[in-house]
Design an enzyme around this catalytic site. Structure first.
Site, PDB file in Angstrom:
ATOM      1  N   ARG A   1      -5.041  21.046 -15.028  1.00 36.87           N
ATOM      2  CA  ARG A   1      -3.866  20.237 -15.426  1.00 36.87           C
ATOM      3  C   ARG A   1      -3.901  19.860 -16.908  1.00 36.87           C
ATOM      4  NH1 ARG A   1      -0.727  15.562 -11.985  1.00 36.87           N
ATOM      5  NH2 ARG A   1       0.811  15.111 -13.577  1.00 36.87           N
TER       6      ARG A   1
ATOM      7  N   HIS B   1      -0.148  13.241 -29.965  1.00 36.11           N
ATOM      8  CA  HIS B   1      -0.379  11.799 -29.718  1.00 36.11           C
ATOM      9  C   HIS B   1      -0.869  11.101 -30.981  1.00 36.11           C
ATOM     10  CE1 HIS B   1      -0.870  12.165 -25.068  1.00 36.11           C
ATOM     11  NE2 HIS B   1       0.346  11.810 -25.396  1.00 36.11           N
TER      12      HIS B   1
ATOM     13  N   GLU C   1      -5.961  16.116 -12.311  1.00 39.37           N
ATOM     14  CA  GLU C   1      -6.355  16.430 -13.688  1.00 39.37           C
ATOM     15  C   GLU C   1      -7.865  16.493 -13.877  1.00 39.37           C
ATOM     16  OE1 GLU C   1      -4.120  15.566 -17.835  1.00 39.37           O
ATOM     17  OE2 GLU C   1      -4.570  13.831 -16.614  1.00 39.37           O
TER      18      GLU C   1
ATOM     19  N   ARG D   1       0.814  -1.233   0.000  1.00 41.91           N
ATOM     20  CA  ARG D   1       0.000   0.000   0.000  1.00 41.91           C
ATOM     21  C   ARG D   1       0.840   1.272   0.000  1.00 41.91           C
ATOM     22  NH1 ARG D   1      -3.790  -2.662   3.563  1.00 41.91           N
ATOM     23  NH2 ARG D   1      -5.478  -3.468   2.273  1.00 41.91           N
TER      24      ARG D   1
ATOM     25  N   LYS E   1       2.281  11.286 -11.776  1.00 45.73           N
ATOM     26  CA  LYS E   1       1.655  10.246 -12.597  1.00 45.73           C
ATOM     27  C   LYS E   1       2.581   9.039 -12.648  1.00 45.73           C
ATOM     28  CE  LYS E   1      -1.263  13.012 -15.639  1.00 45.73           C
ATOM     29  NZ  LYS E   1      -1.502  13.484 -17.021  1.00 45.73           N
TER      30      LYS E   1
ATOM     31  N   HIS F   1      -0.459  17.994 -27.340  1.00 44.37           N
ATOM     32  CA  HIS F   1      -0.510  16.533 -27.205  1.00 44.37           C
ATOM     33  C   HIS F   1      -1.713  15.874 -27.878  1.00 44.37           C
ATOM     34  CE1 HIS F   1       2.768  17.189 -24.445  1.00 44.37           C
ATOM     35  NE2 HIS F   1       2.908  15.902 -24.253  1.00 44.37           N
TER      36      HIS F   1
ATOM     37  N   HIS G   1       8.668  10.726 -28.812  1.00 48.04           N
ATOM     38  CA  HIS G   1       7.492  11.425 -28.271  1.00 48.04           C
ATOM     39  C   HIS G   1       7.579  12.940 -28.509  1.00 48.04           C
ATOM     40  CE1 HIS G   1       4.280  12.516 -25.506  1.00 48.04           C
ATOM     41  NE2 HIS G   1       5.116  13.311 -24.858  1.00 48.04           N
TER      42      HIS G   1
ATOM     43  N   ASN H   1      -1.540  19.421 -21.521  1.00 43.75           N
ATOM     44  CA  ASN H   1      -1.775  18.630 -22.720  1.00 43.75           C
ATOM     45  C   ASN H   1      -1.546  19.449 -23.996  1.00 43.75           C
ATOM     46  OD1 ASN H   1      -2.552  16.059 -23.653  1.00 43.75           O
ATOM     47  ND2 ASN H   1      -4.574  16.851 -24.225  1.00 43.75           N
TER      48      ASN H   1
ATOM     49  N   GLU I   1       8.969  19.471 -24.572  1.00 48.00           N
ATOM     50  CA  GLU I   1       8.158  19.684 -23.355  1.00 48.00           C
ATOM     51  C   GLU I   1       8.605  20.978 -22.641  1.00 48.00           C
ATOM     52  OE1 GLU I   1       5.509  17.923 -22.528  1.00 48.00           O
ATOM     53  OE2 GLU I   1       5.757  16.045 -23.649  1.00 48.00           O
TER      54      GLU I   1
ATOM     55  N   LYS J   1       5.058  23.346 -14.419  1.00 45.92           N
ATOM     56  CA  LYS J   1       4.268  22.124 -14.189  1.00 45.92           C
ATOM     57  C   LYS J   1       3.865  22.010 -12.722  1.00 45.92           C
ATOM     58  CE  LYS J   1       3.951  17.217 -14.777  1.00 45.92           C
ATOM     59  NZ  LYS J   1       4.313  16.023 -15.501  1.00 45.92           N
TER      60      LYS J   1
END
Ligand code: GLY
Length: 344
Positions: A218, A229, A214, A99, A121, A225, A244, A222, A163, A204
């Protein structure tokens, strides 16, 4: 709250965290390449295969097995040394073992330093979907240094730099202009780059502090992106993956054009960005025959809703608007302008 340490004297910073504090043992997680950066090898080192293909449940399970074998408890700590793959997967394995075991990220790539290692994340790819399983679980500390970058391939530096550009576009036009002077062929100026990282990561951190899970703001992160993406996924489907950050760079220009068309984002800044991307991220591998497939991928982006294409757009540098719906015709016009600009 994550403790962020910016330093180019990285070993003492790691040693302080590894040896200090109230923990019973420290376990390192690295990939086969970053494991070589720790010399002599620490007594408890879990090595995982490198590459996004190995960011799998199988790898997570092997890390848990090793943690079990090494006697990790809730009083232990984990140090993740590597790029985004290691910090995402190692962070998830630590955050879920018994946990939750405290973990420290030491990103070794520019992309990892400005994005993956910060903001909480964690996760892994599942059923062919990137980062499909995961949790918001921030590292207790992140040590950010440029000392690992001298040996990074220029393509990886460019990938992370997209980025950095994104964060400047969300926050500060002077920083944006400063970044556009960057020369990837020159030797790294470590002091200047560390300062760029400090500013970039702060953008950030500020946004994540206001919206860690998010739910709203947040999504600004993106920027570039939704479209980026789609480029990345289509290139992957064709068996010709692109880094990327290259896909993000092309996405940033396309979304800057959309921002100009829909929100009057200044054309001067579209051109400045477009020139930088043309000069540094060439070889755009798509034609107008790919538009339908790209649009389909955008409609299925994780952050789009009800089959509509949703982006973060800018009214100006620093003035972002989340959840902006764009039509296929808008995107098609922007893609034409992007290809024209890149000379493709
Ligand atoms: N990579 C964007 C975020 O962490 O929200």
């Amino acid at each position: 709250m994550q403790n962020l340490i910016f330093t180019n004297d990285v070993l003492p910073a790691i040693t302080r965290l590894a040896n200090g504090g109230d923990h019973n043992l420290t376990v390192w997680i690295a990939d086969v390449n970053t494991a070589r950066l720790i010399n002599p090898a620490p007594p408890r080192l879990i090595t995982i295969p490198d590459g996004d293909d190995n960011k799998t449940l199988g790898s997570v399970s092997r890390v848990w097995d090793e943690m079990e074998r090494m006697g990790v408890t809730r009083r232990s700590q984990v140090i993740n040394l590597g790029g985004g793959m290691v910090t995402d997967l190692g962070g998830f394995a630590a955050a879920t073992f018994k946990r939750g075991v405290r973990f420290i990220n030491v990103p070794t790539t520019l992309l990892g330093a400005v994005d993956a290692a910060v903001g909480g994340k964690t996760g892994f790819n599942y059923n062919g979907l990137k980062n499909e399983i995961g949790a918001f679980a921030p590292a207790s500390d992140v040590i950010i240094s440029t000392c690992f970058f001298d040996t990074l391939p220029v393509q990886e530096m460019k990938s992370g730099f997209a980025e950095v550009l994104k964060h400047a576009m969300l926050s500060d036009r002077n920083e944006f202009l400063h970044l556009l002077d960057h020369d990837f062929n020159a030797p790294i100026n470590h002091d200047d780059l560390l300062e760029r990282l400090r500013r970039s990561v702060q953008v950030k951190v500020d946004i994540v502090a206001r919206d860690p899970n998010e739910q709203g703001e947040r999504k600004a992160l993106n920027l570039g992106h939704t479209i980026g993406h789609a480029f990345e996924s289509l290139a992957m489907k064709r068996g010709k993956p692109v880094p990327h950050g290259y896909a993000v760079a092309w996405g940033l220009v396309t979304e800057a054009v959309l921002s100009h068309l829909l929100l009057k984002f200044p054309s001067e800044d579209v051109h400045l960005l477009g020139n930088f991307v043309r000069d540094n991220y060439r070889d755009f591998p798509f034609t107008c025959d790919d538009y339908e497939e790209l649009l389909e991928l955008m409609r299925h982006d994780k952050k789009s809703r009800d089959g509509e294409i949703t982006c973060t757009l800018l009214a100006a540098i620093g003035d972002y608007r989340i959840n902006q719906t764009v039509t296929p015709d808008d995107v098609t016009a922007a893609l034409d302008i992007l290809r024209d600009h890149l000379g493709m």
